[in-house]
Design a protein around this motif. Sequence first.
Motif, PDB file in Angstrom:
ATOM      1  N   THR A  70      79.249 -55.730 -19.451  1.00 44.96           N
ATOM      2  CA  THR A  70      79.329 -56.469 -20.702  1.00 44.96           C
ATOM      3  C   THR A  70      78.372 -55.834 -21.697  1.00 44.96           C
ATOM      4  O   THR A  70      77.184 -55.733 -21.426  1.00 44.96           O
ATOM      5  N   PHE A  71      78.898 -55.388 -22.823  1.00 43.18           N
ATOM      6  CA  PHE A  71      78.061 -54.802 -23.872  1.00 43.18           C
ATOM      7  C   PHE A  71      77.748 -55.853 -24.925  1.00 43.18           C
ATOM      8  O   PHE A  71      78.591 -56.709 -25.173  1.00 43.18           O
ATOM      9  N   PRO A  72      76.611 -55.819 -25.622  1.00 41.85           N
ATOM     10  CA  PRO A  72      75.486 -54.916 -25.372  1.00 41.85           C
ATOM     11  C   PRO A  72      74.893 -55.094 -23.982  1.00 41.85           C
ATOM     12  O   PRO A  72      74.823 -56.207 -23.475  1.00 41.85           O
ATOM     13  N   PHE A  73      74.483 -53.975 -23.382  1.00 36.73           N
ATOM     14  CA  PHE A  73      74.004 -53.971 -22.007  1.00 36.73           C
ATOM     15  C   PHE A  73      72.503 -53.706 -22.021  1.00 36.73           C
ATOM     16  O   PHE A  73      72.041 -52.718 -22.574  1.00 36.73           O
ATOM     17  N   LYS A  74      71.765 -54.643 -21.443  1.00 32.68           N
ATOM     18  CA  LYS A  74      70.308 -54.505 -21.380  1.00 32.68           C
ATOM     19  C   LYS A  74      69.932 -54.242 -19.932  1.00 32.68           C
ATOM     20  O   LYS A  74      69.939 -55.159 -19.126  1.00 32.68           O
TER      21      LYS A  74
ATOM     22  N   GLY B  23      74.748 -50.145 -26.866  1.00 30.26           N
ATOM     23  CA  GLY B  23      75.912 -50.789 -27.445  1.00 30.26           C
ATOM     24  C   GLY B  23      75.554 -51.735 -28.582  1.00 30.26           C
ATOM     25  O   GLY B  23      76.301 -52.661 -28.881  1.00 30.26           O
ATOM     26  N   SER B  24      74.421 -51.511 -29.207  1.00 27.80           N
ATOM     27  CA  SER B  24      74.020 -52.341 -30.350  1.00 27.80           C
ATOM     28  C   SER B  24      73.146 -51.528 -31.287  1.00 27.80           C
ATOM     29  O   SER B  24      72.248 -50.815 -30.852  1.00 27.80           O
ATOM     30  N   ASP B  25      73.435 -51.641 -32.607  1.00 20.06           N
ATOM     31  CA  ASP B  25      72.648 -50.925 -33.611  1.00 20.06           C
ATOM     32  C   ASP B  25      71.539 -51.788 -34.192  1.00 20.06           C
ATOM     33  O   ASP B  25      70.752 -51.326 -35.011  1.00 20.06           O
ATOM     34  N   SER B  26      71.501 -53.044 -33.812  1.00 13.92           N
ATOM     35  CA  SER B  26      70.591 -53.985 -34.453  1.00 13.92           C
ATOM     36  C   SER B  26      69.138 -53.585 -34.272  1.00 13.92           C
ATOM     37  O   SER B  26      68.709 -53.160 -33.196  1.00 13.92           O
TER      38      SER B  26
ATOM     39  N   ASN C 123      66.640 -55.021 -31.581  1.00 15.19           N
ATOM     40  CA  ASN C 123      66.352 -54.360 -30.310  1.00 15.19           C
ATOM     41  C   ASN C 123      64.999 -53.647 -30.348  1.00 15.19           C
ATOM     42  O   ASN C 123      64.238 -53.702 -29.379  1.00 15.19           O
TER      43      ASN C 123
END
Lengths: 456, 456
Positions: free
Chosen positions: A120-124, A154-157, A160
Amino acid sequence: MAAQKPSIPKGTRDFSPIEMSRRNYIFSTIREVFRKYGFQQIETPAMENLSTLLGKYGEEGDKLLFRILNSGDFLSGVDSGEFSDPDHAALAGKISKRGLRYDLTVPFARFVVQHRNEITFPFKRYQVQPVWRADNPQKGRYREFYQCDADMIGSDSLINEYELIKLIDEVFNRLKLKVTVKLNNRKILAGISEVIGESSRIVDITVAIDKLEKIGRDNVRNELLGKGMDKARLDLLDPVFDMKGNNEEKLSFLKNYLRDSETGLKGIAELETVMGYLSLDPPLGTTIELDITLARGLNYYTGAIIEVKSDEVNIGSICGGGRYDDLTGIFGMPDVSGVGISFGADRIYDVLMQLDRFPASAEEHTQVMFVNFGEKEIQYILPILGILRSKGIIAEIYPDGAKLKKQFSYADNSFIPFVAIAGDQEIAEKKVTLKDMKSGEQNLVTVEELINMLKA
Amino acid sequence: MAAQKPSIPKGTRDFSPIEMSRRNYIFSTIREVFRKYGFQQIETPAMENLSTLLGKYGEEGDKLLFRILNSGDFLSGVDSGEFSDPDHAALAGKISKRGLRYDLTVPFARFVVQHRNEITFPFKRYQVQPVWRADNPQKGRYREFYQCDADMIGSDSLINEYELIKLIDEVFNRLKLKVTVKLNNRKILAGISEVIGESSRIVDITVAIDKLEKIGRDNVRNELLGKGMDKARLDLLDPVFDMKGNNEEKLSFLKNYLRDSETGLKGIAELETVMGYLSLDPPLGTTIELDITLARGLNYYTGAIIEVKSDEVNIGSICGGGRYDDLTGIFGMPDVSGVGISFGADRIYDVLMQLDRFPASAEEHTQVMFVNFGEKEIQYILPILGILRSKGIIAEIYPDGAKLKKQFSYADNSFIPFVAIAGDQEIAEKKVTLKDMKSGEQNLVTVEELINMLKA
């Protein structure tokens, strides 16, 4: 067989119980914080196919890979002529198909692509495992060492980046270490290179800025001129060399200096957003410092660059990371961006040792040892041992009926703080004598009192 | 470079977050109990010198070692003639000096000898690390797998056997698995062989006894006759084949049968002592069964032999061990005896999966995810996130301002039980809306109420 004098390979280490306790203290602190921030653990095999590893770490990196000889008849399919071929790399490729992982990033990229449909993305994800490098061993550099990585992909935010810096802050607060988190953004470096008309020289320019304090401006200038940089363009760097002040003053200077570079301004905006988040409650325990000389991972980082230095011990970076654009492209899955950090557990260990700051609780010793007088006493002690353990107390009985002196010296050498003694008198009274190994004080106590004293 | 289809070497595994949680549950249970019984952790390098490993696991074992190609110019010093030598083992020895550890016992022996002057004996060590074997992979057999070993060395006391069985009992009680601990003693097997005048055939005889149920007495007899055993002597085994009953009945039969074998009687006495200790309070949760067919490690065990079987799932042994006389002689340090056990984490994993008996707590998920509406909401949420984490709550914010459906589906797929929402209304009231993802119930709550609900 003749007896061998045992040793271990160069650059590798055994860890004794006391070292393991301290290492576990570091690892479990990092792991707990990773978990609290929602990162999930994965593990990958020690061996990867060489096709996964080769070409990912540059030519030098390829040479530092530990290769595993194919099992069975490793020479099958190898032509005898190939042995005389001076290109031994070709032969190495035939007789070994697997290698030990060199870092946790490439195996993570491979993992993401291979399991893309289950993730599941975003993947941490986080990962704490050893890596191996055939480097020349030296003080603080080993051929086997642990990496502790956390990445969000999977995230540009920019949340993060905030999350990772908060996480770094919490890890070092828990470890009671004063550190400075240095921040940079590759886009600012790109902007500076753009503004002076030398976009292709971003690495040279950054390295030069980095050396300023050490070798002085004249030497830095000579170095860049020697690399063929135009003098007029070089002069344009002077204001950067002169830059001083706190984070706000630096940002204000850079905003003006980079006013014509869209990329540069974007880098500043990113930094400002992250620093804005970080200024919210609860306050950080660590100092954040904008440092445009931070040149870590310039060949793959595309945004934030993070590096953590101890304020108390002069040692290299103890944690670092950054944002990247394309983790998995090499494995056929484009556009997976992310941001990650890696803790240097070995250096953190050295810092904590040097500051003598491992807490006593990091050394987990047996709390009480029962002296062994013989069979009758054993029958009396074993049930008590069971009760103590059921209360979570780390307890043991000296296994052999050895001389008392030997039993006490075992307790002493094992840092066991209490020794319990049960002879005829204690058994008759259903008690034990508890000796405090530090003070030498002895008390005749019931089992219940024993539990309370050990729990205290 | 063309995109590669990523894969991992045959017989190795990736572990996903959910698998890691479950594995950690097993490892941390075992580790906690090891600690409570006073065992101390060590770690040794993945690589050992081949001189340490070779010749310790028999000819077959040598073949199963993963060898590491020497780094740098691995062919230097190799004569070109040696490539045509059909004995590739000789060449392998020249181009590889190190190998991956095959088990934890030989590295432990090497550790003890190398660090003999720093170790306090008796030494109780545990070690949880992966090992590598170039075995043919098949269901349940891997080329990389973890071993969890505990050994107490430098002591002959039978308390050690008691301690290890209590420890086994506690591990499986904590894991809520019903198991039987099978006990044997090599001295009993030696006694049986002695009594029938076939001392040298101890292995053949044990293997035969072991096969009795499977292939029947006639086949067992034929096998032993085929191996050259005298018929008259074979007849003397009949009472052993006929042996039945509970532990006491078996012991009573053996005492009589072995009455002329000093070794045999010693084995019985040892077993009786250990079982006597085990009959003391607190009672065991597992069943102890005397099983003279237990032939595990007959070539190195000298006293107790221990094997643990699940009562609920038909699978091989999930833990085993025994007493040995000479751990470190091969490295020039004679007379180090001890007793040890090893847990099979992979099989325990399979048993727990098959019985669906991993507790919910073994799956550690994020407890609450905050929905991300945008910048204003982020400013409101980040401080709340900090408060929750300071209370030990695993919390995260969805990093991107994605569609609500996507954010909720992330929470769903990540098994996050609560989602917190903060929009204009919540911000105005200094509250958040908490949604229970299972029931769908929503509540408008203060941060304090949120903490209490998540802590509950």
